[in-house]
Design a protein around this motif. Structure first.
Motif, PDB file in Angstrom:
ATOM      1  N   ILE A 127     142.580 -25.243 -37.141  1.00  0.00           N
ATOM      2  CA  ILE A 127     142.465 -26.532 -37.812  1.00  0.00           C
ATOM      3  C   ILE A 127     142.539 -27.722 -36.857  1.00  0.00           C
ATOM      4  CG2 ILE A 127     143.326 -25.666 -40.014  1.00  0.00           C
ATOM      5  CD1 ILE A 127     146.076 -26.723 -39.299  1.00  0.00           C
ATOM      6  N   LYS A 128     143.049 -27.521 -35.645  1.00  0.00           N
ATOM      7  CA  LYS A 128     143.138 -28.618 -34.680  1.00  0.00           C
ATOM      8  C   LYS A 128     142.084 -28.528 -33.583  1.00  0.00           C
ATOM      9  CE  LYS A 128     147.928 -30.178 -35.052  1.00  0.00           C
ATOM     10  NZ  LYS A 128     149.152 -30.521 -34.290  1.00  0.00           N
ATOM     11  N   LEU A 129     141.194 -27.553 -33.678  1.00  0.00           N
ATOM     12  CA  LEU A 129     140.221 -27.353 -32.607  1.00  0.00           C
ATOM     13  C   LEU A 129     139.332 -28.586 -32.463  1.00  0.00           C
ATOM     14  CD1 LEU A 129     139.495 -25.075 -30.618  1.00  0.00           C
ATOM     15  CD2 LEU A 129     137.623 -24.464 -32.165  1.00  0.00           C
ATOM     16  N   ASN A 130     139.281 -29.102 -31.240  1.00  0.00           N
ATOM     17  CA  ASN A 130     138.516 -30.303 -30.940  1.00  0.00           C
ATOM     18  C   ASN A 130     137.228 -29.998 -30.180  1.00  0.00           C
ATOM     19  OD1 ASN A 130     138.051 -32.600 -28.646  1.00  0.00           O
ATOM     20  ND2 ASN A 130     138.650 -33.538 -30.586  1.00  0.00           N
ATOM     21  N   ALA A 131     137.259 -28.987 -29.309  1.00  0.00           N
ATOM     22  CA  ALA A 131     136.095 -28.636 -28.496  1.00  0.00           C
ATOM     23  C   ALA A 131     135.937 -27.122 -28.467  1.00  0.00           C
ATOM     24  CB  ALA A 131     136.239 -29.181 -27.076  1.00  0.00           C
ATOM     25  N   LEU A 132     134.718 -26.650 -28.766  1.00  0.00           N
ATOM     26  CA  LEU A 132     134.408 -25.217 -28.757  1.00  0.00           C
ATOM     27  C   LEU A 132     133.189 -24.997 -27.881  1.00  0.00           C
ATOM     28  CD1 LEU A 132     134.798 -22.324 -29.762  1.00  0.00           C
ATOM     29  CD2 LEU A 132     133.472 -22.923 -31.804  1.00  0.00           C
ATOM     30  N   HIS A 133     133.362 -24.183 -26.819  1.00  0.00           N
ATOM     31  CA  HIS A 133     132.295 -23.912 -25.853  1.00  0.00           C
ATOM     32  C   HIS A 133     131.779 -22.490 -26.059  1.00  0.00           C
ATOM     33  CE1 HIS A 133     133.563 -27.403 -23.228  1.00  0.00           C
ATOM     34  NE2 HIS A 133     134.669 -27.184 -23.912  1.00  0.00           N
ATOM     35  N   LEU A 134     130.501 -22.399 -26.435  1.00  0.00           N
ATOM     36  CA  LEU A 134     129.852 -21.093 -26.612  1.00  0.00           C
ATOM     37  C   LEU A 134     128.501 -21.081 -25.899  1.00  0.00           C
ATOM     38  CD1 LEU A 134     130.621 -20.529 -30.416  1.00  0.00           C
ATOM     39  CD2 LEU A 134     131.581 -19.215 -28.518  1.00  0.00           C
ATOM     40  N   TYR A 135     128.379 -21.823 -24.825  1.00  0.00           N
ATOM     41  CA  TYR A 135     127.124 -21.881 -24.094  1.00  0.00           C
ATOM     42  C   TYR A 135     126.918 -20.601 -23.275  1.00  0.00           C
ATOM     43  CZ  TYR A 135     130.394 -23.215 -20.381  1.00  0.00           C
ATOM     44  OH  TYR A 135     131.450 -23.232 -19.507  1.00  0.00           O
ATOM     45  N   GLY A 149     135.871 -24.753 -42.012  1.00  0.00           N
ATOM     46  CA  GLY A 149     137.219 -25.286 -41.880  1.00  0.00           C
ATOM     47  C   GLY A 149     137.516 -26.005 -40.582  1.00  0.00           C
ATOM     48  N   LEU A 150     136.553 -26.083 -39.658  1.00  0.00           N
ATOM     49  CA  LEU A 150     136.807 -26.737 -38.364  1.00  0.00           C
ATOM     50  C   LEU A 150     136.549 -28.242 -38.485  1.00  0.00           C
ATOM     51  CD1 LEU A 150     135.205 -24.166 -35.880  1.00  0.00           C
ATOM     52  CD2 LEU A 150     137.513 -24.214 -36.857  1.00  0.00           C
ATOM     53  N   ARG A 151     137.319 -28.888 -39.318  1.00  0.00           N
ATOM     54  CA  ARG A 151     137.048 -30.280 -39.660  1.00  0.00           C
ATOM     55  C   ARG A 151     137.456 -31.266 -38.565  1.00  0.00           C
ATOM     56  NH1 ARG A 151     138.247 -27.635 -44.359  1.00  0.00           N
ATOM     57  NH2 ARG A 151     136.684 -27.848 -46.007  1.00  0.00           N
ATOM     58  N   ASN A 152     138.205 -30.820 -37.564  1.00  0.00           N
ATOM     59  CA  ASN A 152     138.578 -31.699 -36.457  1.00  0.00           C
ATOM     60  C   ASN A 152     137.683 -31.506 -35.236  1.00  0.00           C
ATOM     61  OD1 ASN A 152     140.815 -33.349 -37.291  1.00  0.00           O
ATOM     62  ND2 ASN A 152     142.031 -31.488 -37.431  1.00  0.00           N
ATOM     63  N   LEU A 153     136.723 -30.590 -35.323  1.00  0.00           N
ATOM     64  CA  LEU A 153     135.866 -30.322 -34.170  1.00  0.00           C
ATOM     65  C   LEU A 153     134.984 -31.526 -33.873  1.00  0.00           C
ATOM     66  CD1 LEU A 153     135.376 -27.832 -32.311  1.00  0.00           C
ATOM     67  CD2 LEU A 153     133.306 -27.407 -33.642  1.00  0.00           C
ATOM     68  N   LEU A 174     131.752 -29.580 -40.533  1.00  0.00           N
ATOM     69  CA  LEU A 174     132.074 -30.298 -39.287  1.00  0.00           C
ATOM     70  C   LEU A 174     131.921 -31.803 -39.492  1.00  0.00           C
ATOM     71  CD1 LEU A 174     130.326 -27.908 -36.726  1.00  0.00           C
ATOM     72  CD2 LEU A 174     132.596 -27.749 -37.778  1.00  0.00           C
ATOM     73  N   HIS A 175     132.790 -32.359 -40.323  1.00  0.00           N
ATOM     74  CA  HIS A 175     132.669 -33.758 -40.722  1.00  0.00           C
ATOM     75  C   HIS A 175     132.913 -34.726 -39.571  1.00  0.00           C
ATOM     76  CE1 HIS A 175     132.445 -32.172 -44.682  1.00  0.00           C
ATOM     77  NE2 HIS A 175     133.723 -31.853 -44.780  1.00  0.00           N
ATOM     78  N   ASN A 176     133.633 -34.309 -38.536  1.00  0.00           N
ATOM     79  CA  ASN A 176     133.955 -35.205 -37.411  1.00  0.00           C
ATOM     80  C   ASN A 176     133.209 -34.839 -36.132  1.00  0.00           C
ATOM     81  OD1 ASN A 176     135.967 -37.175 -38.383  1.00  0.00           O
ATOM     82  ND2 ASN A 176     137.166 -35.362 -38.868  1.00  0.00           N
ATOM     83  N   LEU A 177     132.248 -33.929 -36.215  1.00  0.00           N
ATOM     84  CA  LEU A 177     131.505 -33.547 -35.010  1.00  0.00           C
ATOM     85  C   LEU A 177     130.710 -34.737 -34.489  1.00  0.00           C
ATOM     86  CD1 LEU A 177     131.064 -30.855 -33.409  1.00  0.00           C
ATOM     87  CD2 LEU A 177     128.808 -30.785 -34.468  1.00  0.00           C
TER      88      LEU A 177
END
Length: 456
Positions: A127-135, A149-153, A174-177
């Motif tokens: 729920i607090k995840l801000n950055a997700l790297h899958l490159y 559910g990753l609304r803080n990403l 991803l409302h805050n992406l």
């Protein structure tokens, strides 16, 4: 002295002390640990698996540039805030590996070229995840609800994979992406709901794909988008109505596409004439008499036999009256809204027609520093995943032709910042509290009493 010999060297420990970092003696073999903040650094040691003995209170764990091939439950604790495991040989991640990691803010799994697939619930609960790297993970598809559910990403790095399509509503939660990197994949179409829900998105990078078809409503939710890269794709046409749904757009790159500059280009030409932001060249590749020309430099006289494009209000009314979905695979290479051509109708969401091309607010835009910053101790060997953007509040954009355009801070910020859950905002219109009312009543009573006494 014996203690020094068991560690990685007295010199390194001495440097850590000089930097104000307290050294931790509970540390996996061949790793470096310190406690301010609690960190375990095990990078570049050819580990085949996650090393044993990682302290459970570790907030930052750096495991990049090893040969780890599996991630399983119990490898890390739920106290982890930052976890880097990029540039390994990961082929499998147990869906429960990150279960309960409610403090995790950054997860870098990039450059694991043989990962190829992920379970739907791999990231659920972060729920607090801000950055997700899958490159560069060899991903050919994304499961349904993988980002649920990753609304803080705010930062999602998916570039340089093998993605061929985006399922509807993949990014719905991803409302805050603010940054979405999808360049260097194999995408060939953008559907009506590919980006639904991304109302705070600021930058969308789609260059170096195989995109040849864009739904007329593909960008309908991207009201905050300022940067769109579509260069080096297979686009022959793109409707002006599609781009007209981006009221905050400032930077657009369309070069290195096989553009057709006949009547199908009239809608795009008209939009480009109205656009006040920065654009690349739009080189014509067909018909033969247009080869080498820039669509932006053409005049209305260059479209002598083309009927006028449908006005925005008429186009919206027509679109809103349609129902059903057209399968883009049956119409590859055809865009909606091309002037003088047979149009493919695509449905719109029901509701009141929206004005997509009204003048933009030209107020000043003071953008904060919203780039991802990494720790200095291991930043030297970490590859920059967004080379076009510099750190800080002012971002310089390097266009594909080598020129640099500087952001002019033209638009007011549009990204919504919400208070943390459970925090109530002050209501300025709320009624006074009971204690305040009692205090006021007491003052009035005292004044009345004093006035009566004076009159006597």
């Amino acid at each position: 002295m014996d203690v020094c010999l068991l560690s990685t060297g007295c010199g390194l420990e001495f440097l850590l002390v000089l930097c104000g970092l307290e050294f931790s003696w509970s540390c996996p073999h061949h790793c470096i640990c310190y406690t301010t903040p609690s960190t375990v650094s095990c990078q570049a040691h050819n580990f085949l698996s996650v090393p044993d003995g990682i302290p459970p209170d570790s907030e930052r764990i750096f495991l990049q540039n090893n040969k780890i091939h599996r991630l399983l439950p119990g490898h890390f604790s739920s106290n982890t805030v930052t976890l880097w495991i990029y540039s390994n040989n990961i082929t499998y991640i147990d869906p429960s590996t990150f279960r309960g990691f409610t403090l995790l803010e950054e997860l870098d799994l990039g450059d694991n070229r043989h990962l190829r697939s992920l379970a739907e619930d791999t990231f659920h609960g972060l729920i607090k995840l801000n950055a997700l790297h899958l490159y560069r993970c060899g991903l050919s598809s994304l499961p349904d609800n993988i980002f649920r559910g990753l609304r803080n990403l705010q930062y999602l790095y998916l570039q340089d994979n093998h993605l061929k399509n985006l399922q509807d509503d993949t990014f719905m939660d991803l409302h805050n992406l603010s940054h979405l990197f999808l360049h260097g994949n194999r995408l060939w179409s953008l559907n009506q709901n590919s980006f639904r829900g991304l109302r705070a998105l600021d930058r969308l990078l789609l260059h170096q794909n195989q995109i040849e078809w864009v739904d007329n409503l593909a960008f309908h939710d991207l009201k905050s988008l300022t940067t769109l890269y579509l260069f080096n794709n297979s686009l022959t046409e793109l409707s002006g109505q599609c781009l007209g749904m981006l009221p905050a757009l400032e930077y657009l790159r369309l070069n290195d596409n096989p553009w057709s500059c006949d009547c199908k280009a009239l809608s795009l030409w008209e939009w480009l004439k109205r656009f006040r932001g920065s654009t690349s060249s739009v080189g014509c590749q067909m018909p033969d008499y247009m080869v080498g020309k820039d669509l932006k430099e053409l005049r209305r006289e260059d479209f002598p036999n083309c009927s006028p494009t449908v006005s925005n209000s008429e186009s919206r009314a027509q679109t809103n009256n349609l129902s059903g979905t057209v399968n883009p695979s049956m119409n590859r290479g055809v865009a909606v809204g091309s002037g003088g051509q047979t149009n493919i109708a695509h449905p719109s969401r029901p509701g009141r027609p929206r004005t997509c091309t009204k003048p933009r607010n030209r107020g000043s835009k003071e953008k904060g520093d919203n780039e991802v910053h990494h720790s200095k101790e291991v930043m030297a060997d970490k590859e920059d995943s967004s080379p076009n953007f510099t750190e800080g509040g002012k971002h310089d954009h390097t266009s594909p032709d080598g020129t640099v355009t500087r952001r002019k801070h033209k638009c007011t910020p549009r990204t919504t910042v919400r208070p943390p859950s459970g925090v109530q905002q002050v209501n300025n219109n709320a009624a006074p509290s009971k204690s305040l009312l009692h205090f006021r009543a007491l003052i009035v009573a005292l004044i009345a009493t004093n006035t009566e006494y004076i009159l006597r």
